[in-house]
Write an enzyme that holds these catalytic residues in place. Structure first.
Site, PDB file in Angstrom:
ATOM      1  N   GLY A 189      -8.923   6.626  12.685  1.00 18.35           N
ATOM      2  CA  GLY A 189      -9.941   6.951  11.690  1.00 18.35           C
ATOM      3  C   GLY A 189     -10.653   8.273  11.894  1.00 18.35           C
ATOM      4  NE  ARG A 243      -2.703 -12.953  -3.159  1.00 18.04           N
ATOM      5  CZ  ARG A 243      -3.976 -12.677  -2.851  1.00 18.04           C
ATOM      6  NH1 ARG A 243      -4.409 -12.737  -1.610  1.00 18.04           N
ATOM      7  NH2 ARG A 243      -4.827 -12.339  -3.805  1.00 18.04           N
ATOM      8  CB  ILE A 251       3.998   0.620   0.547  1.00 15.56           C
ATOM      9  CG1 ILE A 251       4.725   1.292   1.725  1.00 15.56           C
ATOM     10  CG2 ILE A 251       4.370   1.265  -0.782  1.00 15.56           C
ATOM     11  CD1 ILE A 251       4.411   2.756   1.921  1.00 15.56           C
ATOM     12  CG  LEU A 252      -2.041   0.732  -1.728  1.00 13.08           C
ATOM     13  CD1 LEU A 252      -3.142   1.611  -2.306  1.00 13.08           C
ATOM     14  CD2 LEU A 252      -2.590  -0.633  -1.295  1.00 13.08           C
ATOM     15  CG  ASN A 298      -1.022   8.785   1.450  1.00  9.31           C
ATOM     16  OD1 ASN A 298      -1.671   8.207   2.329  1.00  9.31           O
ATOM     17  ND2 ASN A 298       0.221   9.204   1.659  1.00  9.31           N
ATOM     18  CG  HIS A 305       2.902  12.504   4.498  1.00  8.16           C
ATOM     19  ND1 HIS A 305       3.258  11.268   5.007  1.00  8.16           N
ATOM     20  CD2 HIS A 305       3.875  13.368   4.899  1.00  8.16           C
ATOM     21  CE1 HIS A 305       4.399  11.382   5.663  1.00  8.16           C
ATOM     22  NE2 HIS A 305       4.794  12.647   5.623  1.00  8.16           N
TER      23      HIS A 305
HETATM   24  C1  GAR Z   1      -3.172  11.199   9.853  1.00  8.73           C
HETATM   25  O1  GAR Z   1      -2.511  12.242  10.517  1.00  8.73           O
HETATM   26  C2  GAR Z   1      -2.519  10.911   8.510  1.00  8.73           C
HETATM   27  O2  GAR Z   1      -1.991  12.036   7.903  1.00  8.73           O
HETATM   28  C3  GAR Z   1      -1.432   9.968   8.928  1.00  8.73           C
HETATM   29  O3  GAR Z   1      -2.023   9.130   9.874  1.00  8.73           O
HETATM   30  C4  GAR Z   1      -2.983   9.894  10.619  1.00  8.73           C
HETATM   31  C5  GAR Z   1      -4.244   9.104  10.723  1.00  8.73           C
HETATM   32  O4  GAR Z   1      -5.134   9.710  11.624  1.00  8.73           O
HETATM   33  N1  GAR Z   1      -0.935   9.234   7.804  1.00  8.73           N
HETATM   34  C6  GAR Z   1       0.347   8.896   7.677  1.00  8.73           C
HETATM   35  O5  GAR Z   1       1.191   9.122   8.522  1.00  8.73           O
HETATM   36  C7  GAR Z   1       0.691   8.186   6.382  1.00  8.73           C
HETATM   37  N2  GAR Z   1       2.083   8.268   6.102  1.00  8.73           N
HETATM   38  P1  GAR Z   1      -6.632   9.207  11.727  1.00  8.73           P
HETATM   39  O6  GAR Z   1      -6.594   7.661  11.776  1.00  8.73           O
HETATM   40  O7  GAR Z   1      -7.148   9.773  12.995  1.00  8.73           O
HETATM   41  O8  GAR Z   1      -7.379   9.687  10.520  1.00  8.73           O
END
Ligand code: GAR
Length: 201
Positions: free
Chosen positions: A12, A64, A88-89, A103, A105
């Site tokens: 997070g 669900r 995945i929503l 989102n 990425h």
């Molecule tokens: C982030 O780097 C985000 O881009 C990635 O997870 C990490 C979360 O970091 N998301 C994905 O890979 C989605 N496909 P955080 O929990 O420290 O914010």
């Protein structure tokens, strides 16, 4: 105030950046709720900031999960932000929140994305391929995986001696800026989506 929910699965740090930016008055939003699909440190970050934090477990709601999350969100939030959210929503939530879910990425979509591509796996694939740049993408969520219209991207160099961890850290720094900027554009009503094109007004 522009009302936002954040969906998370892990540490997070991107959520924390949004909490700090809104708390310090740099971002004109109110984070109404944080939802995790698994036990996640991000929920503690929300609680510490006084934000309602809810676990909607993917193992309890198998098949669900999206509907359970929609029930938890309600239908009248302005924006739903996936910040390190790994499920995945599907289904009705995508209709109710059409063009209102974004989102983050950790690569330059449409490279190194799609099913199974998340977190350190993405950075390992980037390094193994030997590409010279990577970065992050904020996109609108549609029925596919990482296929929706792109709102913005930020680029970082990839060095020959990078490890997935060093690259992840470089990209994280850009993710914080990208996500803050994207959320600001939505909050200021400056995003117009037409087909695959996203216009910044
Ligand atoms: C982030 O780097 C985000 O881009 C990635 O997870 C990490 C979360 O970091 N998301 C994905 O890979 C989605 N496909 P955080 O929990 O420290 O914010």
């Amino acid at each position: 105030m522009f009302r936002v929910a954040v969906l998370v699965s892990g540490n997070g740090t991107n959520l924390q950046h949004l909490i700090d930016a809104s708390g310090e008055g740099r971002l004109p939003i109110r984070i109404e709720k944080v939802i995790a699909d698994r036990p996640a440190y991000a929920l503690e970050r929300a609680q510490k900031a006084g934000i309602p934090a809810v676990l909607v477990s993917r193992s309890t709601h198998r098949g669900r999960l999206s509907d359970a999350i929609l029930e938890e969100l309600g239908e009248d939030l302005d924006l739903v932000v996936l910040a390190g959210f790994l499920s995945i929503l599907k289904g009705r939530i995508l209709e109710v929140y059409r063009n209102r879910i974004i989102n983050l990425h950790p690569a330059l979509v449409p490279a190194f994305c799609g099913p199974g591509m998340y977190g350190l796996k993405v950075h390992k694939a980037v390094i193994d391929y030997g590409v010279k740049v990577s970065g992050c993408t904020v996109h609108i969520v549609d029925e596919g995986t990482d296929t929706g219209p792109i709102v913005l991207q930020r680029v970082v160099p990839v060095y020959p001696d990078d490890t997935p961890e060093t690259l992840q850290e470089r990209i994280h720094q850009e993710e914080y800026k990208a996500l803050e900027e994207a959320v600001r554009l939505f909050a200021e009503g400056r995003i117009k989506v037409e087909g695959r094109k996203v216009y910044l007004l």
